[in-house]
Design an enzyme around this catalytic site. Sequence first.
Site, PDB file in Angstrom:
ATOM      1  N   TYR A 137       0.801  -1.224   0.000  1.00 12.06           N
ATOM      2  CA  TYR A 137       0.000   0.000   0.000  1.00 12.06           C
ATOM      3  C   TYR A 137       0.831   1.270   0.000  1.00 12.06           C
ATOM      4  O   TYR A 137       0.284   2.364  -0.171  1.00 12.06           O
ATOM      5  CB  TYR A 137      -0.940   0.017   1.199  1.00 12.06           C
ATOM      6  CG  TYR A 137      -2.306  -0.484   0.852  1.00 12.06           C
ATOM      7  CD1 TYR A 137      -2.511  -1.831   0.640  1.00 12.06           C
ATOM      8  CD2 TYR A 137      -3.380   0.380   0.726  1.00 12.06           C
ATOM      9  CE1 TYR A 137      -3.759  -2.303   0.314  1.00 12.06           C
ATOM     10  CE2 TYR A 137      -4.627  -0.089   0.402  1.00 12.06           C
ATOM     11  CZ  TYR A 137      -4.814  -1.430   0.195  1.00 12.06           C
ATOM     12  OH  TYR A 137      -6.044  -1.905  -0.127  1.00 12.06           O
ATOM     13  N   LYS A 184       2.337 -14.125   5.939  1.00 14.16           N
ATOM     14  CA  LYS A 184       2.768 -15.102   4.930  1.00 14.16           C
ATOM     15  C   LYS A 184       4.284 -15.264   5.084  1.00 14.16           C
ATOM     16  O   LYS A 184       5.033 -15.265   4.096  1.00 14.16           O
ATOM     17  CB  LYS A 184       2.375 -14.583   3.535  1.00 14.16           C
ATOM     18  CG  LYS A 184       2.472 -15.613   2.438  1.00 14.16           C
ATOM     19  CD  LYS A 184       1.422 -16.686   2.515  1.00 14.16           C
ATOM     20  CE  LYS A 184       1.630 -17.739   1.447  1.00 14.16           C
ATOM     21  NZ  LYS A 184       0.781 -18.940   1.651  1.00 14.16           N
ATOM     22  N   ASP A 241      -6.456  -5.668   4.580  1.00 13.91           N
ATOM     23  CA  ASP A 241      -7.468  -5.102   3.696  1.00 13.91           C
ATOM     24  C   ASP A 241      -8.425  -6.213   3.252  1.00 13.91           C
ATOM     25  O   ASP A 241      -9.653  -6.077   3.326  1.00 13.91           O
ATOM     26  CB  ASP A 241      -6.755  -4.485   2.487  1.00 13.91           C
ATOM     27  CG  ASP A 241      -7.696  -3.720   1.592  1.00 13.91           C
ATOM     28  OD1 ASP A 241      -8.721  -3.236   2.098  1.00 13.91           O
ATOM     29  OD2 ASP A 241      -7.405  -3.605   0.388  1.00 13.91           O
TER      30      ASP A 241
END
Length: 489
Positions: A137, A184, A241
């Site tokens: 982002y 992750k 998000d």
Amino acid sequence: MGKTFFTTPGGKKLITVIPGDGIGPEVVRSAQQIIEARGVPIEWEERYAGESVFKMGVPSGVLPETIESIRKTRVVLKGPLGTPIGYGEKSANVTLRKLFETYGNIRPVRELPGVPTPFSGRGIDLVVVRENTEDLYAGIEYMLTPGVAECLKLISRKGSEKIVRLAFEFARSERRKKVHCATKSNIMKMTEGTLKRTFEAIAPEYPDIEAQHIIIDNCAHQLVRHPEQFDVIVTTNMNGDILSDLTSGLIGGLGFAPSANIGSEVSIFEAVHGSAPKYAGKNTINPTALIMSAVMMLRHLDEYEAALDIEHAVLVTMESGVRTRDTLGDEGAVSTSVFTDTIIKNLGKRATNWSVRDYRPLQLPTFSTDPDWVHVTTRRTVGVDVFLESSLDAETLGHSLEQLAEGTALQLKLISNRGTKVYQPTGAMTDCIDQWSCRFMLADAQGDLTDAQLFTLLQHINSQHSFVSIVKLQDFDGQPGYTKSQGED
Ligand code: NAP
């Protein structure tokens, strides 16, 4: 630092209110009416951002007087902002979040009365705490060749520490028992791994809260299978998000999902949903998400009684079967304004079968402004990755680069294409593109690459090829600060 509010001469807290675009003015007005009806010592300073501002030719979509107002009040109630096609490259929302360093996005969801979902009766009540300023982002993107795009995923130890501490402090303020960290890190060991390692380092400081790491894809799976097991989930920006839209879906949709963008100095309260332009001005949409965002704002302002009253009035309204079109469809649904008026009439009543949490003030963590967050004892530059645009095949390019590196301090170690080693050949069936990552290591395994040595290599390479970017390979305290390609020894 800590919470700072602007108080008017009349003793009221001044709040910047941004009505926003599309359905924004309707949902913001609904929340304001309820707050005014409850009687809270608040005064509004209305300011603008979003579509109307882009159309005035302001590229950021945020007016200077809006920024000025937020600097003063430090607290914002905001409607959704749209980015009209053809105006502005960046979202005005992201601009506001970054401008005021609202590093944490808190997105709670809970089961609500009279909102039937496949999960009804399971008591979903969880919060996604999303990092709000870093990650993909940050929007740092490049076209490396006409056909190859790159987006930098920046995750800092400082940013991770801020969001992890906020998640634990928020858990404490809501008397929650468990914080999951969803990453992750199994694939992105450096970026996502930074959040995981920071979480594991900080968790022992909160012995009253159970801390557990979970791989993000399993988290998504578990959220759909057993959502009731989650209490607080802290995660990176992009993961947060996506996960938080999923969690909104668990409890009946975006019309019920509030959020708070928390910073050390400024906090912005808004619904998770966007401006839903097709419903603008129709008086049909659900204002609950924005009303509950305003309830979060009241708690931030230490107006606990008012927040409790309004939350109960929302629950009583929904218990009584009064709901908007998104829950009931066209049959029997009330308008946005009737829904709002019913909440106002229910102020002072208490929900019978639905409870409201017992809140404690959120202890906003404080942080050093020193940008040099992590100190190491030793560091060494051991090589360089040179990114080339070339239409040659891997083997021809590899032979050429080996020859060009002769006489320099570096040797070609390997070439990779889209992260997989393709030279020296490994037998991998890589479908190569025209962008190559060429790893050169110092011939002297104990050496420290100088810029002069690096420039010599680049001059040699540029005599025959075109490099598009480079990244130095560094060791910090003896640990490699770079990953290996797939197939690299
Ligand atoms: P959206 O505005 O959130 O709307 C998507 C759908 O969600 C709507 O069509 C509607 O579903 C449902 N919905 C959203 N809010 C609702 C409410 N209060 N009551 C009932 N239903 C509601 O997403 P979008 O259409 O993708 O985005 C529109 C614009 O908003 C874009 O310009 C986007 O950039 C902007 N945006 C702004 C923010 C923000 O300011 N924080 C956040 C997200 C998006 P149904 O069609 O099924 O009825």
